[in-house]
Write an enzyme that holds these catalytic residues in place. Sequence first.
Site, PDB file in Angstrom:
ATOM      1  N   CYS A   1      -7.091  15.978  35.268  1.00 54.69           N
ATOM      2  CA  CYS A   1      -7.699  16.736  36.232  1.00 54.69           C
ATOM      3  C   CYS A   1      -9.233  17.290  35.477  1.00 54.69           C
ATOM      4  O   CYS A   1      -9.079  18.506  34.821  1.00 54.69           O
ATOM      5  CB  CYS A   1      -7.071  18.257  36.365  1.00 54.69           C
ATOM      6  SG  CYS A   1      -6.361  18.034  37.785  1.00 54.69           S
TER       7      CYS A   1
ATOM      8  N   GLU B   1     -14.446  12.950  39.017  1.00 56.45           N
ATOM      9  CA  GLU B   1     -13.632  11.881  38.340  1.00 56.45           C
ATOM     10  C   GLU B   1     -12.839  11.250  39.422  1.00 56.45           C
ATOM     11  O   GLU B   1     -12.066  12.012  40.061  1.00 56.45           O
ATOM     12  CB  GLU B   1     -12.762  12.659  37.354  1.00 56.45           C
ATOM     13  CG  GLU B   1     -13.649  12.969  36.282  1.00 56.45           C
ATOM     14  CD  GLU B   1     -12.864  14.251  35.207  1.00 56.45           C
ATOM     15  OE1 GLU B   1     -11.703  13.816  34.993  1.00 56.45           O
ATOM     16  OE2 GLU B   1     -13.531  15.210  35.039  1.00 56.45           O
TER      17      GLU B   1
HETATM   18  N1  SAH Z   1      -5.815  21.759  43.358  1.00 50.99           N
HETATM   19  C1  SAH Z   1      -4.493  20.994  43.704  1.00 50.99           C
HETATM   20  C2  SAH Z   1      -4.752  19.536  43.234  1.00 50.99           C
HETATM   21  C3  SAH Z   1      -5.318  19.304  42.119  1.00 50.99           C
HETATM   22  S1  SAH Z   1      -4.560  19.656  40.554  1.00 50.99           S
HETATM   23  C4  SAH Z   1      -3.283  21.464  43.321  1.00 50.99           C
HETATM   24  O1  SAH Z   1      -3.491  22.679  42.675  1.00 50.99           O
HETATM   25  O2  SAH Z   1      -2.441  20.926  43.310  1.00 50.99           O
HETATM   26  C5  SAH Z   1      -3.223  18.035  40.328  1.00 50.99           C
HETATM   27  C6  SAH Z   1      -2.456  18.686  39.571  1.00 50.99           C
HETATM   28  O3  SAH Z   1      -2.555  18.540  38.163  1.00 50.99           O
HETATM   29  C7  SAH Z   1      -1.714  20.062  40.055  1.00 50.99           C
HETATM   30  O4  SAH Z   1      -0.428  19.946  40.171  1.00 50.99           O
HETATM   31  C8  SAH Z   1      -2.289  20.946  38.839  1.00 50.99           C
HETATM   32  O5  SAH Z   1      -1.683  22.236  38.743  1.00 50.99           O
HETATM   33  C9  SAH Z   1      -2.075  19.891  37.926  1.00 50.99           C
HETATM   34  N2  SAH Z   1      -2.649  20.347  36.439  1.00 50.99           N
HETATM   35  C10 SAH Z   1      -3.702  20.972  36.393  1.00 50.99           C
HETATM   36  N3  SAH Z   1      -4.143  21.064  35.083  1.00 50.99           N
HETATM   37  C11 SAH Z   1      -2.878  20.512  34.215  1.00 50.99           C
HETATM   38  C12 SAH Z   1      -2.686  20.224  33.124  1.00 50.99           C
HETATM   39  N4  SAH Z   1      -3.516  20.912  31.791  1.00 50.99           N
HETATM   40  N5  SAH Z   1      -1.579  19.678  32.504  1.00 50.99           N
HETATM   41  C13 SAH Z   1      -0.970  19.220  33.494  1.00 50.99           C
HETATM   42  N6  SAH Z   1      -0.954  19.427  34.920  1.00 50.99           N
HETATM   43  C14 SAH Z   1      -2.034  19.945  35.459  1.00 50.99           C
END
Ligand code: SAH
Length: 351
Positions: free
Chosen positions: A331, A90
């Site tokens: 995500c 995505e």
């Molecule tokens: N792996 C990396 C980048 C990808 S995720 C990381 O962990 O930073 C991008 C952001 O979205 C991260 O901060 C992640 O923790 C957050 N994220 C993932 N699932 C989420 C959700 N259900 N609600 C809000 N933020 C979420």
Amino acid sequence: MRDLRSLLPGELEALLEALGEPKYRARQLFTWLNRGAADFDSLKNLPRALREKLAETSTISALRCLRKSVSQADGTVKYLWELPDGNAVETVVMRYAHGATVCISSQVGCRMGCAFCASAIGGLVRNLTAGEMLAEVLFSQLDYGEKLSNIVLMGIGEPLDNYDEVLRFLRLVNCPEGLNIGMRHISLSTCGLTERIADLAREDLQLTLAISLHAPDDETRSRLMPANRGRGVAEIVKSCQDYFAATGRRITFEYAMIDGVNDSPGQARALADLARQVKAHVNLIPLNHVEERRFAPSRPERMRAFSTVLDRAGVNYTVRRSLGGDVDASCGQLRRKRERTRQEKEGAAEA
Ligand code: SAH
């Protein structure tokens, strides 16, 4: 076969030189590839014989749009792209006051296992190549019809778990003959792979590093984010301090607010303390609900109480607007839907 879109200008030059071609051909090729050429036929001003020779030993990564959704609420566009091998990732384009921002995926799936995240379900399938990440930006830009001025590595995957290809991607988009996007217009988000943060600090890039903190204490953080186990919050703080010392770039703490898990006033005080130690900016994000996950977003009054604590502690923070809520723009949610539909279809076929 080698993906030509992954190659830096000097590497293309060496490749074409080996084929007995003049240097300017490499520049022409790099320009086409970085404008989003999808195949060898689109390399219009290259002689056919050369195109054929290149096609014998290399490919050009191209993406096919499986789905595009446009948010009615805020114009956020979400793409589900099919990669050359049939996997899907995505990409999201968001409009901000300072320009259009593209959020790209760095891996197919993810092996970090965060308990609230849709991308972790099903684990890691494979890393994306630099050329595929570049293609995410280029193909989104062509469809969006406007120059994308900022890049965030916050889609599917853990960018620092695909370190070499991500760094190559950063160098590619940074090329003046290519997209020419400056490092200050790029953010990279990580769940906190401290050993890789140290490597990144040594690269001394001017990008913004965002740490997905999500909890200030090891007990909660290790429960939410398995990558915390064996590292720990103290080690993350140390690596952030070192990163700041090496690059002078202020770090962002991402903090997704989860009902009853990480949103107590005590945790707000602990977070404020960490933010002060790192001089970090804090981004509070209401958790996005993910169908397969049991967590719920913090209630508004809990979020208000939490941010009041940060306010009093003098912490620099923003409550992030949630964009694209009506298009599953967080995500891995679209990819999950496709996987679910595929599994249902396969299940139906087997039955
Ligand atoms: N792996 C990396 C980048 C990808 S995720 C990381 O962990 O930073 C991008 C952001 O979205 C991260 O901060 C992640 O923790 C957050 N994220 C993932 N699932 C989420 C959700 N259900 N609600 C809000 N933020 C979420």
